[in-house]
Design a protein around this motif. Structure first.
Motif, mmCIF file in Angstrom:
data_model
loop_
_atom_site.group_PDB
_atom_site.id
_atom_site.type_symbol
_atom_site.label_atom_id
_atom_site.label_comp_id
_atom_site.label_asym_id
_atom_site.label_seq_id
_atom_site.Cartn_x
_atom_site.Cartn_y
_atom_site.Cartn_z
ATOM 1 N N VAL A 7 27.788 41.943 28.984
ATOM 2 C CA VAL A 7 28.001 41.112 30.164
ATOM 3 C C VAL A 7 29.446 40.621 30.256
ATOM 4 N N HIS A 8 30.065 40.302 29.132
ATOM 5 C CA HIS A 8 31.435 39.791 29.150
ATOM 6 C C HIS A 8 32.416 40.870 29.596
ATOM 7 N N ALA A 9 32.246 42.077 29.079
ATOM 8 C CA ALA A 9 33.119 43.183 29.510
ATOM 9 C C ALA A 9 32.923 43.460 30.994
ATOM 10 N N ALA A 10 31.687 43.421 31.460
ATOM 11 C CA ALA A 10 31.414 43.666 32.878
ATOM 12 C C ALA A 10 32.077 42.610 33.758
ATOM 13 N N VAL A 11 31.997 41.357 33.345
ATOM 14 C CA VAL A 11 32.606 40.271 34.122
ATOM 15 C C VAL A 11 34.122 40.447 34.165
ATOM 16 N N TRP A 12 34.749 40.719 33.035
ATOM 17 C CA TRP A 12 36.212 40.843 32.989
ATOM 18 C C TRP A 12 36.708 42.087 33.729
ATOM 19 N N ILE A 13 36.024 43.202 33.587
ATOM 20 C CA ILE A 13 36.435 44.414 34.307
ATOM 21 C C ILE A 13 36.307 44.200 35.812
ATOM 22 N N THR A 14 35.205 43.604 36.220
ATOM 23 C CA THR A 14 34.999 43.333 37.644
ATOM 24 C C THR A 14 36.040 42.351 38.173
ATOM 25 N N ALA A 15 36.384 41.340 37.378
ATOM 26 C CA ALA A 15 37.394 40.360 37.799
ATOM 27 C C ALA A 15 38.762 41.016 37.968
ATOM 28 N N ILE A 16 39.111 41.922 37.076
ATOM 29 C CA ILE A 16 40.396 42.625 37.190
ATOM 30 C C ILE A 16 40.401 43.491 38.446
ATOM 31 N N LEU A 17 39.300 44.189 38.707
ATOM 32 C CA LEU A 17 39.214 44.994 39.932
ATOM 33 C C LEU A 17 39.242 44.105 41.171
ATOM 34 N N PHE A 18 38.541 42.971 41.120
ATOM 35 C CA PHE A 18 38.538 41.997 42.218
ATOM 36 C C PHE A 18 39.965 41.575 42.560
ATOM 37 N N SER A 19 40.743 41.276 41.539
ATOM 38 C CA SER A 19 42.119 40.854 41.757
ATOM 39 C C SER A 19 42.994 42.004 42.239
ATOM 40 N N ALA A 20 42.817 43.183 41.666
ATOM 41 C CA ALA A 20 43.639 44.332 42.047
ATOM 42 C C ALA A 20 43.415 44.720 43.510
ATOM 43 N N PHE A 21 42.178 44.603 43.990
ATOM 44 C CA PHE A 21 41.887 44.963 45.385
ATOM 45 C C PHE A 21 42.576 44.040 46.381
ATOM 46 N N HIS A 22 43.003 42.866 45.947
ATOM 47 C CA HIS A 22 43.715 41.957 46.839
ATOM 48 C C HIS A 22 45.177 42.361 47.028
ATOM 49 N N MET A 23 45.676 43.258 46.193
ATOM 50 C CA MET A 23 47.015 43.861 46.336
ATOM 51 C C MET A 23 48.151 42.822 46.433
ATOM 52 N N GLU A 24 48.126 41.821 45.565
ATOM 53 C CA GLU A 24 49.198 40.831 45.532
ATOM 54 C C GLU A 24 49.597 40.593 44.080
#
Length: 122
Positions: A7-24
């Protein structure tokens, strides 16, 4: 979760993708941390809705504060990065951690689906 089984890896990977998709670039790290917060809301509650509401409150607060500043209702610029000192940041982080622990305790104690006379619900 299906890929990592953690669950921790899933949360962190998703958070990194969440941030990357914002393109800032400059908002990348704070947005990762916000994504981690939202991710644990989902992981602990078993529902996406607490994270949706937290995202709505975060964005809504930003819109309202920016609107109030642009219409000169408030004098402090919300884009000013130096509004707080380190004591304010430390207090804010400690309060956030405390509230997250309380949320986690409540979410883990709550059963997502009540049992009806020992029968499984479909």
């Amino acid at each position: 979760m299906r890929w990592t089984h953690n669950v921790h890896a899933a949360v962190w990977i998703t958070a990194i993708l969440f941030s990357a998709f914002h393109m800032e670039f400059y908002g990348f790290l704070p947005r990762v941390l916000l994504g981690v917060l939202f991710g644990y809301f989902v992981a602990w509650s078993g529902s996406i809705w607490p994270a949706v509401w937290a995202h709505f409150i975060n964005n809504g607060t930003d819109v309202v504060v920016t609107y109030l500043y642009q219409h000169k209702t408030i004098s402090q610029n919300p884009d000013d990065q130096h509004l707080f000192n380190y004591i304010g940041y430390t207090f804010s982080a400690a309060l956030l951690i405390l509230l997250m622990l309380i949320y986690r305790k409540i979410a883990l104690e709550k059963k997502p689906f009540p049992e009806a006379d020992g029968e499984e619900l479909d």
